[in-house]
Scaffold this motif. Structure first.
Motif, PDB file in Angstrom:
ATOM      1  N   MET A  17      24.837  54.923 -60.450  1.00  0.00           N
ATOM      2  CA  MET A  17      25.065  56.032 -59.553  1.00  0.00           C
ATOM      3  C   MET A  17      24.726  55.573 -58.131  1.00  0.00           C
ATOM      4  O   MET A  17      23.697  54.959 -57.903  1.00  0.00           O
ATOM      5  CB  MET A  17      24.163  57.206 -59.962  1.00  0.00           C
ATOM      6  N   ARG A  18      25.620  55.866 -57.218  1.00  0.00           N
ATOM      7  CA  ARG A  18      25.400  55.500 -55.816  1.00  0.00           C
ATOM      8  C   ARG A  18      25.133  56.770 -55.011  1.00  0.00           C
ATOM      9  O   ARG A  18      25.958  57.688 -54.984  1.00  0.00           O
ATOM     10  CB  ARG A  18      26.639  54.795 -55.271  1.00  0.00           C
ATOM     11  N   ALA A  23      18.405  54.491 -59.899  1.00  0.00           N
ATOM     12  CA  ALA A  23      19.204  54.688 -58.682  1.00  0.00           C
ATOM     13  C   ALA A  23      18.310  54.722 -57.448  1.00  0.00           C
ATOM     14  O   ALA A  23      17.147  55.115 -57.512  1.00  0.00           O
ATOM     15  CB  ALA A  23      20.008  55.975 -58.783  1.00  0.00           C
ATOM     16  N   VAL A  81      27.276  61.410 -53.392  1.00  0.00           N
ATOM     17  CA  VAL A  81      26.978  60.814 -54.695  1.00  0.00           C
ATOM     18  C   VAL A  81      28.277  60.213 -55.212  1.00  0.00           C
ATOM     19  O   VAL A  81      29.279  60.917 -55.343  1.00  0.00           O
ATOM     20  CB  VAL A  81      26.422  61.869 -55.685  1.00  0.00           C
ATOM     21  N   ASP A  82      28.253  58.912 -55.439  1.00  0.00           N
ATOM     22  CA  ASP A  82      29.450  58.175 -55.864  1.00  0.00           C
ATOM     23  C   ASP A  82      30.631  58.456 -54.931  1.00  0.00           C
ATOM     24  O   ASP A  82      31.765  58.653 -55.368  1.00  0.00           O
ATOM     25  CB  ASP A  82      29.799  58.488 -57.316  1.00  0.00           C
ATOM     26  N   ALA A 104      27.726  63.484 -61.519  1.00  0.00           N
ATOM     27  CA  ALA A 104      27.963  62.043 -61.487  1.00  0.00           C
ATOM     28  C   ALA A 104      27.427  61.364 -62.742  1.00  0.00           C
ATOM     29  O   ALA A 104      27.971  60.358 -63.193  1.00  0.00           O
ATOM     30  CB  ALA A 104      27.315  61.434 -60.248  1.00  0.00           C
ATOM     31  N   ASP A 105      26.383  61.924 -63.299  1.00  0.00           N
ATOM     32  CA  ASP A 105      25.723  61.317 -64.456  1.00  0.00           C
ATOM     33  C   ASP A 105      26.447  61.625 -65.766  1.00  0.00           C
ATOM     34  O   ASP A 105      26.351  60.873 -66.722  1.00  0.00           O
ATOM     35  CB  ASP A 105      24.278  61.804 -64.545  1.00  0.00           C
TER      36      ASP A 105
END
Length: 104
Positions: free
Chosen positions: A1-2, A32, A58-59, A102-103
Motif C-alpha cells: 500500500m502506498r 506501510a 492511497v495507492d 486499498a487493503d
C-alpha cells in the motif's frame, strides 16, 4: 500500500496531520509508510492535480471520493468537510475508509 501526504512548504496542517496519519497507516498495514511529497509551484500543482495542503492519497487515489470532480488545483490550504463543519485536516473516518478500500 502506498500512502502519500502531499503538501506545500509552510503549511501547518500537514505537520499536525503527519503523526496521526502515520498511526492510522500503521494500524491498517504495519509495513506501510507515509511518503511526504512537496509541491512547490502552481504548474506542479496543476500537473499533480493538487487540491491543496494537506492532500492524502492511497495507492494514487485521493482519500476524498469527491476529489475526482474538482478542478481547483493550486498552492493553497485545503479544507475538509467534517461532521463539525470545515476543518484543515481530513477526518479519521475518511482516511480509514481509503486505507480499508486499498487493503481489501
Amino acid at each position: 500500500m502506498r500512502v502519500e501526504l502531499i503538501y506545500f512548504e509552510g503549511c501547518p496542517s500537514y505537520e499536525q496531520l503527519l503523526p496521526r496519519l502515520r498511526g492510522l497507516v500503521a494500524a491498517a498495514d504495519p509495513g506501510a509508510e507515509v511518503e511526504l511529497r512537496r509541491v512547490e509551484t502552481n504548474a506542479e500543482a496543476e500537473a499533480e492535480r493538487f487540491l491543496g495542503s494537506p492532500t492524502v492519497r492511497v495507492d494514487g487515489r485521493d482519500i476524498d471520493p469527491e476529489a475526482d470532480r474538482r478542478r481547483d488545483f493550486g498552492i493553497k490550504c485545503r479544507l475538509y468537510e467534517t461532521d463539525d463543519g470545515l476543518a484543515p485536516q481530513p477526518p479519521d473516518l475518511l482516511i480509514v475508509a481509503a486505507l480499508r478500500a486499498a487493503d481489501g
